[in-house]
Scaffold this motif. Structure first.
Motif, mmCIF file in Angstrom:
data_model
loop_
_atom_site.group_PDB
_atom_site.id
_atom_site.type_symbol
_atom_site.label_atom_id
_atom_site.label_comp_id
_atom_site.label_asym_id
_atom_site.label_seq_id
_atom_site.Cartn_x
_atom_site.Cartn_y
_atom_site.Cartn_z
ATOM 1 N N ASN A 149 0.843 -1.214 0.000
ATOM 2 C CA ASN A 149 0.000 0.000 0.000
ATOM 3 C C ASN A 149 0.868 1.250 0.000
ATOM 4 N N ARG A 150 1.934 1.228 0.768
ATOM 5 C CA ARG A 150 2.847 2.381 0.808
ATOM 6 C C ARG A 150 3.567 2.554 -0.527
ATOM 7 N N ILE A 151 3.968 1.450 -1.129
ATOM 8 C CA ILE A 151 4.630 1.526 -2.431
ATOM 9 C C ILE A 151 3.687 2.157 -3.454
ATOM 10 N N LYS A 152 2.451 1.670 -3.503
ATOM 11 C CA LYS A 152 1.476 2.196 -4.474
ATOM 12 C C LYS A 152 1.211 3.675 -4.236
ATOM 13 N N ARG A 153 1.167 4.082 -2.983
ATOM 14 C CA ARG A 153 0.859 5.473 -2.635
ATOM 15 C C ARG A 153 2.044 6.409 -2.878
ATOM 16 N N ASP A 154 3.244 5.983 -2.496
ATOM 17 C CA ASP A 154 4.375 6.911 -2.452
ATOM 18 C C ASP A 154 5.450 6.704 -3.525
ATOM 19 N N PHE A 155 5.426 5.585 -4.226
ATOM 20 C CA PHE A 155 6.532 5.271 -5.132
ATOM 21 C C PHE A 155 6.046 4.793 -6.495
ATOM 22 N N LYS A 156 5.442 5.681 -7.230
ATOM 23 C CA LYS A 156 4.987 5.365 -8.587
ATOM 24 C C LYS A 156 6.206 5.158 -9.499
ATOM 25 N N PRO A 157 6.093 4.288 -10.512
ATOM 26 C CA PRO A 157 7.223 4.068 -11.430
ATOM 27 C C PRO A 157 7.671 5.362 -12.114
ATOM 28 N N THR A 158 8.986 5.510 -12.239
ATOM 29 C CA THR A 158 9.590 6.687 -12.851
ATOM 30 C C THR A 158 10.900 6.301 -13.530
ATOM 31 N N LEU A 159 11.327 7.096 -14.472
ATOM 32 C CA LEU A 159 12.659 6.938 -15.076
ATOM 33 C C LEU A 159 13.694 7.805 -14.369
ATOM 34 N N LYS A 160 13.225 8.871 -13.707
ATOM 35 C CA LYS A 160 14.128 9.883 -13.144
ATOM 36 C C LYS A 160 14.686 9.461 -11.785
ATOM 37 N N ARG A 161 16.008 9.530 -11.691
ATOM 38 C CA ARG A 161 16.672 9.300 -10.414
ATOM 39 C C ARG A 161 16.714 10.615 -9.643
ATOM 40 N N PRO A 162 16.805 10.549 -8.311
ATOM 41 C CA PRO A 162 16.880 11.774 -7.506
ATOM 42 C C PRO A 162 18.083 12.660 -7.832
ATOM 43 N N ASP A 163 19.163 12.056 -8.353
ATOM 44 C CA ASP A 163 20.365 12.833 -8.665
ATOM 45 C C ASP A 163 20.308 13.469 -10.053
ATOM 46 N N GLY A 164 19.163 13.336 -10.741
ATOM 47 C CA GLY A 164 18.995 13.933 -12.061
ATOM 48 C C GLY A 164 19.271 12.977 -13.203
ATOM 49 N N GLY A 165 19.863 11.827 -12.923
ATOM 50 C CA GLY A 165 20.109 10.826 -13.955
ATOM 51 C C GLY A 165 18.859 10.017 -14.242
ATOM 52 N N LEU A 166 19.027 8.986 -15.041
ATOM 53 C CA LEU A 166 17.904 8.126 -15.405
ATOM 54 C C LEU A 166 18.180 6.679 -15.006
ATOM 55 N N TYR A 167 17.138 5.989 -14.547
ATOM 56 C CA TYR A 167 17.241 4.546 -14.320
ATOM 57 C C TYR A 167 17.275 3.859 -15.675
ATOM 58 N N PRO A 168 17.800 2.633 -15.736
ATOM 59 C CA PRO A 168 17.852 1.926 -17.021
ATOM 60 C C PRO A 168 16.474 1.483 -17.520
ATOM 61 N N PHE A 169 15.481 1.556 -16.639
ATOM 62 C CA PHE A 169 14.104 1.204 -16.980
ATOM 63 C C PHE A 169 13.192 1.950 -16.009
ATOM 64 N N LYS A 170 11.931 2.091 -16.372
ATOM 65 C CA LYS A 170 10.968 2.748 -15.493
ATOM 66 C C LYS A 170 10.708 1.823 -14.293
ATOM 67 N N ALA A 171 10.784 2.387 -13.086
ATOM 68 C CA ALA A 171 10.671 1.570 -11.881
ATOM 69 C C ALA A 171 10.153 2.382 -10.703
ATOM 70 N N SER A 172 9.570 1.667 -9.740
ATOM 71 C CA SER A 172 9.274 2.257 -8.438
ATOM 72 C C SER A 172 10.606 2.311 -7.709
ATOM 73 N N ALA A 173 11.030 3.505 -7.353
ATOM 74 C CA ALA A 173 12.327 3.694 -6.702
ATOM 75 C C ALA A 173 12.083 3.945 -5.214
ATOM 76 N N ILE A 174 12.142 2.898 -4.435
ATOM 77 C CA ILE A 174 11.763 2.944 -3.027
ATOM 78 C C ILE A 174 12.964 3.346 -2.175
ATOM 79 N N ALA A 175 12.802 4.442 -1.456
ATOM 80 C CA ALA A 175 13.867 4.941 -0.586
ATOM 81 C C ALA A 175 14.172 3.909 0.498
ATOM 82 N N THR A 176 15.424 3.539 0.629
ATOM 83 C CA THR A 176 15.820 2.539 1.619
ATOM 84 C C THR A 176 15.434 2.968 3.027
ATOM 85 N N SER A 177 15.470 4.260 3.320
ATOM 86 C CA SER A 177 15.123 4.739 4.662
ATOM 87 C C SER A 177 13.655 4.487 5.004
#
Length: 191
Positions: A149-177
């Motif tokens: 439920n938290r993943i669906k609410r807070d981590f929608k799939p994206t290509l954009k990394r927080p550092d401005g780069g791109l992931y190799p594929f669209k993904a839910s990027a879940i913060a380890t914290s």
């Protein structure tokens, strides 16, 4: 930090499971630094390791599961359905991740769920993340757990990394914290 040692028996059974799965199931995505064989083995061994971590009988599940179709979950523990996601990374980053030195927006600071797997997330209650040091599949380390439920609410799939780069594929990027750290007592008391 807890870890699970991968036994020769786990490798043998994982290879048998891989062969069964490959008869009928097709892969959702590719991983550039791994062969299909490696990707399959990492996934299966990660499931076995998570079950071993929880005190579940991984071998019994391996031999009794129906491999003619995709499963709806990897394991059930205390009435909750879990999907197990296992990744690999260079050993120096595994050490930093497990010690808490890698921040969410750093390289390897997020756990990824490929967009093609995101559509299956409704089948599970929780996702359990683990890691192997890259090319060293003898030790598996638990990273953390998060509710779907938290993943669906807070981590929608994206290509954009927080550092401005791109992931190799669209993904839910879940913060380890945002993961609940895995200590065995968490599972005894939480659910």
């Amino acid at each position: 930090m807890d870890k699970i040692r991968i036994t020769m028996d786990m490798f043998r059974v994982a290879d048998w499971v891989r062969k069964q799965r490959n008869l009928t199931l097709k892969e959702h995505f590719k991983v550039g630094h791994m062969s299909k064989y490696e990707k399959d083995m990492v996934s299966i061994l990660g499931e076995f390791a998570a079950m071993e971590f929880l005190g579940l009988d991984w071998k019994s599940k391996a031999y009794t599961q129906n491999y003619s179709k995709a499963d709806n979950y990897d394991l059930i523990y205390k009435g909750k359905k879990y999907d197990v996601k296992t990744e690999t990374m260079p050993i120096k980053h595994v050490k930093r991740l497990l010690s808490g030195d890698i921040k969410d927006d750093d390289l390897y600071g997020r756990r990824l769920i490929h967009e093609k797997q995101f559509k299956f997330i409704n089948k599970y209650d929780l996702v359990f993340f683990g890691v192997f040091p890259r090319d060293i599949y003898g030790l598996w380390y638990p990273i953390g757990v998060i509710s779907t439920n938290r993943i669906k609410r807070d981590f929608k799939p994206t290509l954009k990394r927080p550092d401005g780069g791109l992931y190799p594929f669209k993904a839910s990027a879940i913060a380890t914290s945002k993961l609940t750290k895995l200590e065995f007592d968490f599972f005894k008391n939480e659910f």
